[in-house]
Scaffold this motif. Sequence first.
Motif, PDB file in Angstrom:
ATOM      1  N   ILE A 254      34.932  38.083  28.746  1.00 65.40           N
ATOM      2  CA  ILE A 254      34.227  37.960  30.032  1.00 65.40           C
ATOM      3  C   ILE A 254      34.635  36.632  30.663  1.00 65.40           C
ATOM      4  CG2 ILE A 254      31.962  37.629  31.086  1.00 65.40           C
ATOM      5  CD1 ILE A 254      30.818  39.434  29.025  1.00 65.40           C
ATOM      6  N   GLY A 258      30.041  36.251  34.168  1.00 61.74           N
ATOM      7  CA  GLY A 258      30.056  37.718  34.076  1.00 61.74           C
ATOM      8  C   GLY A 258      29.194  38.396  35.127  1.00 61.74           C
ATOM      9  N   LEU A 300      29.436  41.679  33.080  1.00 60.56           N
ATOM     10  CA  LEU A 300      28.572  41.573  31.909  1.00 60.56           C
ATOM     11  C   LEU A 300      27.969  42.934  31.541  1.00 60.56           C
ATOM     12  CD1 LEU A 300      27.474  39.516  29.926  1.00 60.56           C
ATOM     13  CD2 LEU A 300      25.614  39.027  31.506  1.00 60.56           C
ATOM     14  N   HIS A 321      32.390  34.569  26.328  1.00 64.74           N
ATOM     15  CA  HIS A 321      32.510  34.073  27.708  1.00 64.74           C
ATOM     16  C   HIS A 321      33.601  33.019  27.729  1.00 64.74           C
ATOM     17  CE1 HIS A 321      28.895  35.848  29.680  1.00 64.74           C
ATOM     18  NE2 HIS A 321      28.524  35.983  28.405  1.00 64.74           N
TER      19      HIS A 321
END
Length: 399
Positions: A254, A258, A300, A321
Amino acid sequence: MRILVLGGDGYCGWPTALHLSNRGNEIAVVDNFVRRSWDHELGAQTLTPIRPLTDRLRIWHRLMGKEIESFVGDILDYEFLAGVMKEFAPEAVVHFAEQRSAPYSMIDRQHAVFTQMNNVVGTLNVLFAIKEFQPDCHLVKLGTMGEYGTPNIDIEEGYIRIQHNGREDVLPFPKQPGSFYHLSKVHDSHNVHFCCKIWGIRATDLNQGVVYGTVTDETALDEALVNRFDYDEVFGTALNRFCVQAAIEHPLTIYGEGGQTRGFLDIRDTVRCIELACQNPAARGEFRVFNQFTEQFSVLELAQMVHTAGQRLGLRVVVDHLPDPRVEAEQHYYNAKHTKLAQLGLKPHLLSESLVDSLVNIAMQHRDRVDPALLMPRVNWRNSRNDRRSKREVAIAAD
Ligand code: NAD
Ligand code: USQ
């Protein structure tokens, strides 16, 4: 109908050509195979092993008894394009033949210039060829939802009614594209709109969202008809990448928070949308805009759906992330209209119903072909010269 598919060897073009052929249309495809050469340039390969175009077309003919004509050449070569238009005399031209990766366009100056030249000049040639040889032909042009960017108001389908200083008009919706690629699409939209106005060309600009999946009814008929499935950092789109990452238990990449929200659609809906646009042509001089997507998700949310699906299949899926390599809003308002294709009869495939069958299972089936070195992002929007080599390659070169 006689339909010319420009970019007919590509991810959207190939299944579209088969679908339109299967529905009884007379199809010809144009491609210069530049997409296959970018794989060589980037050291990447589609997850699914695709066959040369000649093999694909031969097998389609053998299976279905339907001939798809092919013209190999560059649409930047006007003599070539003019010859195709005169010989095939299409009633509709579906134009997919562009460089379509945002990261590719952001590698460096050369890639930015190439992208805009290929896309903008190619589309100008198509417009001139229609005007000169097939003025009644309907242009179905692939645009992108990314032309609009992420404004803090609802996104309309192409046009917005504006009141200003006591006057009112319906004007093109403001554009705030986020890469040199997305900018090329905005330039195209302006050129197409202008040509509709001056020459009476009929055109539909399909602002398509991010496409996912690889299987359509037609590509599933034989292994040799398989469509491409890109998962590398340059050409792989978010959901395809997450499914491949899950299949090899690589953390899902991500970018940033996100919260980036986009419109998405199944490749099966892409081919149907093109068919609907062709069956219902724009009027002479009309520049019609459809937003071509079926559902919207944040990055996300996609990662969470893949996480849940992967866990059900016994995979250990981790969500990561990374610092966002792009310059984009990581949290924002997003509400885009998409009613016009539904009004023409589109019945969407929903991601929740097809995630496992049309994505995760395909990724699992081919996971031995995954090259993990292609997964981490290396193209950063903030650099004007991106070095895409790995640390190992840089070290070897320095030695
Ligand atoms: P792709 O790269 O897989 O296919 C494009 C095809 O066009 C390739 O086969 C390539 O060789 C050919 N081509 C490119 N330039 C050419 C030229 N100058 N002359 C002849 N052939 C040329 O891309 P795709 O994913 O199939 O995308 C098709 C279109 O749809 C693009 O215009 C893209 O911007 C748009 N689009 C794609 C997505 C997506 O998620 N894939 C989403 C929205 C819009
Ligand atoms: N993203 C991640 N992780 C990844 C890959 C992408 O978080 O591993 C994020 C990106 O930062 C971005 C979003 O996912 O916010 C979408 O990125 P993408 O690579 O899936 O799609 P994008 O670059 O927008 O381009 C794709 C197609 C392009 C088409 C566009 C439609 O490659 O041809 O025009 O989708 S749209 O997004 O509506 O503009």
